[in-house]
Design a protein around this motif. Sequence first.
Motif, short mmCIF file in Angstrom:
data_model
loop_
_atom_site.label_atom_id
_atom_site.label_comp_id
_atom_site.label_asym_id
_atom_site.label_seq_id
_atom_site.Cartn_x
_atom_site.Cartn_y
_atom_site.Cartn_z
N ARG A 4 46.55 16.76 36.56
CA ARG A 4 45.85 15.60 36.69
C ARG A 4 44.71 14.96 35.52
N LYS A 26 45.01 29.15 45.55
CA LYS A 26 43.92 28.71 44.51
C LYS A 26 44.76 28.33 43.44
N ALA A 78 45.87 34.35 49.01
CA ALA A 78 44.70 33.56 48.58
C ALA A 78 44.64 33.05 47.34
N LEU A 79 45.14 34.14 46.47
CA LEU A 79 44.89 33.74 44.99
C LEU A 79 45.93 32.73 44.63
N PHE A 110 48.61 56.17 51.71
CA PHE A 110 48.21 54.66 50.91
C PHE A 110 46.99 54.68 50.52
N VAL A 118 38.12 31.19 45.08
CA VAL A 118 39.66 31.53 45.35
C VAL A 118 40.03 31.17 47.03
N ASP A 165 45.12 52.22 37.51
CA ASP A 165 46.77 52.12 37.40
C ASP A 165 47.31 51.43 36.26
N ASN A 211 40.52 40.32 47.62
CA ASN A 211 40.44 38.71 48.03
C ASN A 211 40.83 38.26 49.31
N SER A 212 41.15 39.37 50.14
CA SER A 212 41.26 39.08 51.70
C SER A 212 39.98 38.76 52.25
N ARG A 227 40.27 42.75 43.37
CA ARG A 227 41.50 42.71 44.00
C ARG A 227 41.28 42.38 45.57
N GLY A 280 40.28 18.84 45.54
CA GLY A 280 40.80 18.55 44.48
C GLY A 280 40.39 19.37 43.20
N TRP A 318 45.20 19.91 39.76
CA TRP A 318 44.26 19.33 39.20
C TRP A 318 44.27 19.39 37.69
N ARG A 378 46.17 25.09 43.68
CA ARG A 378 45.15 24.00 43.39
C ARG A 378 44.75 23.57 42.03
N PRO A 384 48.36 47.85 53.83
CA PRO A 384 49.22 46.81 52.78
C PRO A 384 48.81 45.29 52.93
N GLN A 388 52.24 44.23 41.75
CA GLN A 388 51.10 43.80 40.84
C GLN A 388 51.30 43.89 39.52
N ARG A 389 51.76 44.70 38.88
CA ARG A 389 51.90 44.65 37.53
C ARG A 389 53.02 43.69 37.16
N ILE A 418 53.51 47.98 46.31
CA ILE A 418 52.30 47.35 45.81
C ILE A 418 51.91 47.07 44.37
N ARG A 419 51.69 48.42 43.89
CA ARG A 419 51.63 48.59 42.43
C ARG A 419 52.33 48.08 41.52
N GLN A 437 46.48 43.75 53.79
CA GLN A 437 45.01 43.28 52.98
C GLN A 437 45.09 42.78 51.61
N HIS A 438 46.19 43.48 50.83
CA HIS A 438 46.90 43.29 49.46
C HIS A 438 47.48 41.92 49.42
N LEU A 486 47.27 39.43 51.60
CA LEU A 486 46.48 38.26 52.16
C LEU A 486 45.62 38.00 50.73
N ALA A 487 45.23 38.81 50.08
CA ALA A 487 44.41 38.46 48.83
C ALA A 487 45.18 37.95 47.89
#
Lengths: 310, 364, 96
Positions: B82, B72, B68-69, A60, A266, A86, A116-117, A114, C28, B79, B75, B59, B34-35, B30-31, B61-62, B64-65
Amino acid sequence: MTAVAAAASRPAPPIAAIAAGDFFLRSGPFTTRVHTRIPHLLDGIAQLYEPSHIVARRNFADFHVTVAPPRGPRRWYRPQVLFHLDGVVPFKPLPLLHAVPIFEWGLNWCIVNRANSYLIIHAAAIEKNGFVAIMPGVPGAGKSTLTAGLVNRGWRLLSDEMALISLTDGRVTPLVRPISLKNESIALIRDFVPGAQLSAACHDTIKGTVAHLKPPQESLNRVDEPARPAWIIFPHYVNGLPATLATYSKAASLIEIARNAFNYSVHGARGFAVLADIVESSRCYRFSYGNLDEAVEVFAALEPPTRAGA
Amino acid sequence: MRISADRLRKALQDSEILPTLSLSEWDLVIRQAQRAGVLARLAIQLDARNLLDAVAAAPRQHLLAERALAEKHERDVRWEVRCIQEALAESGVPIVLLKGAAYTLAGLPPARGRLFNDIDILVPRAALDVVEQLLRRSGWSTGDIDPYDERYYRRWMHQIPPLTHWGRRTTIDVHHTIIPETVRLDLRVEKLFAAATPVASASGILTLAPADMILHSATHLLNEGEFARGLRDLDDIAQLFRHFGRDAAFWPHLAERAGELDLRRPRYYALRYAAMLLGAPVPAAALAAGPDAPNRLLRAVMDTLFERALRPDHRSCRDGLSGTALWLLYVRSHYLRMPPYLLIPHLLRKAYRRTITPDASGPG
Amino acid sequence: MTGRWRVASPAALSWRSWAGEIVVYDDGSGDTHYLEPLAAEVFERLLDAPADLDELAARVAQSLAVDRDDELAQAIGAVVDKFRACGLVARQAAGA
């Protein structure tokens, strides 16, 4: 536009995995699959990275990277080089001789976009006795030079450019990549660190003359050891200035470290809480210096915060 | 190459297969995800089933990333809506949210794990000028834009050129119909407004009725020749079918509405490919080749083209025909939109622009 | 600047306070704000309860143990205006 070969560092012994032009490179928590046949890039990687972090096979990879000349006339005429992740090409082509910088900047781009964890701060992170100093820095603040000096005087390198903060416990995860040095810093560090492993300098890059310094062996060996922040120090280099450490307000430190975070927005409320906790339990300073030896002394005298808070 | 995209397509239907993947299988998924813009939704789906911890660390971690995005982006979208609401409130104009923002404000399944770019809204044509003025007054502007592009947007597409907000750097696309003026299909926009549903949490803001939402999505995906996010857009449609299709009356209603709005063909293809490629639970009756279907030969050709276009935009999913398929669908989309005497110069100009250096930024 | 002012969406806010300064995160808008001591004081007084500018001046003067003069009133007005511009405070609807 020519790059002058640097004096001195002996080339590292060849690594079989690299010679094939398709290998896996470990840097901190990330594995990068690298495709490239550019000879001076292969040499540069062999020189700047830890041999045990370069392998032929992995199941991986986090990033799949290709560094190669572009198609078309620029393959031969005033040859250029492109960085691909990629199928994504984040930068315009650079001169072929700048293959090592484009690789390093490209890897930075991969992580910042990338990974973002983590909460990623544009900062250096160094450790001593289990405590980390985070040094956020705008370009020109001299943080890379300071970092290169300090990690060769008793501090462990976690990162020179990107501090990876865990969102679960606020600790800093080591990245331990080659330290990028510019212009006068290159000669300065070569003098400061006898036997420094420096890549060949590349002239006329977008950042001036650039070279990379291999991290100290102990830092490389301890790449799996995260540690807790204890100081937030905003460095500022001015030639001739005596080394001065001044306490900085926590509120101002929090705003400024958030400003220096690549992906603060983020992580929203979580990012705010993690950074606020770090500020709460760290000593915060502004640091001006003009001389590396003086800076080393000041850092040697840093006291970690007491358990009760900073 | 069909095998290559299969695992990802199966994962979109049922994320439970993901924790069983080996590291090298994850490496590819994942790749591709992603694309295709669907990695975040895989993350959210695994999270909803408490399966994230069952995924191997690297994998994970990706995922989770991406989670998070996605959080965001949600949110940000709320906004932004609004801000748009405030800017346009005094006009009294009904504002219909389209695509991703609509899914989010209406709390629909495709909203989860979504990464946004622009916000798209639909307003009555008569209100276009007022809306543009009010947006400009509140800080949006067109910035630097090629005059040809600006004419193209205003005349041949169905929108003001995209407006970007100076402070937030967000972009809004204002439409007055969901199909370009010159197209041969005749669309009754008033029907869309009449059926639109208000959003409970935001006064003055509406979303399209469920059938219209699907038909718009289908038309956008299958007629507009842009497939960078094709798999994601198809998955949106599949999720909407799963969500609204639980009511048996939905399917005949969708067919009827497609007839009213003259969007029969996009409806047919949407049903066909959502079922064929993503296992959407489309009833056999709805899938049957009725009067809405193309003839067998054309259908076979379209299958070949769309199956390729709807793969992840990753080199592992490309074969010798992929480039041609995309080109043909691109030409088709303009053919549907522009008379031939305008089509050729437009395509030539686009081809010329593509050969100029790509707009990548510098390093560092 | 007439009317009563209130913190717009307290549930969306997180903040930390050190030595009279405050840093506020607004979920917000996604914005993070630095509040110098006077702004920090105004923020905390409005968190206690909504107020118009006069009441605010009275509370702030008492809390900081300073004279309630024109300069203070003006400074507070400027702070509230900035808060309004970034969405931290809003006018309280009449009858609320």
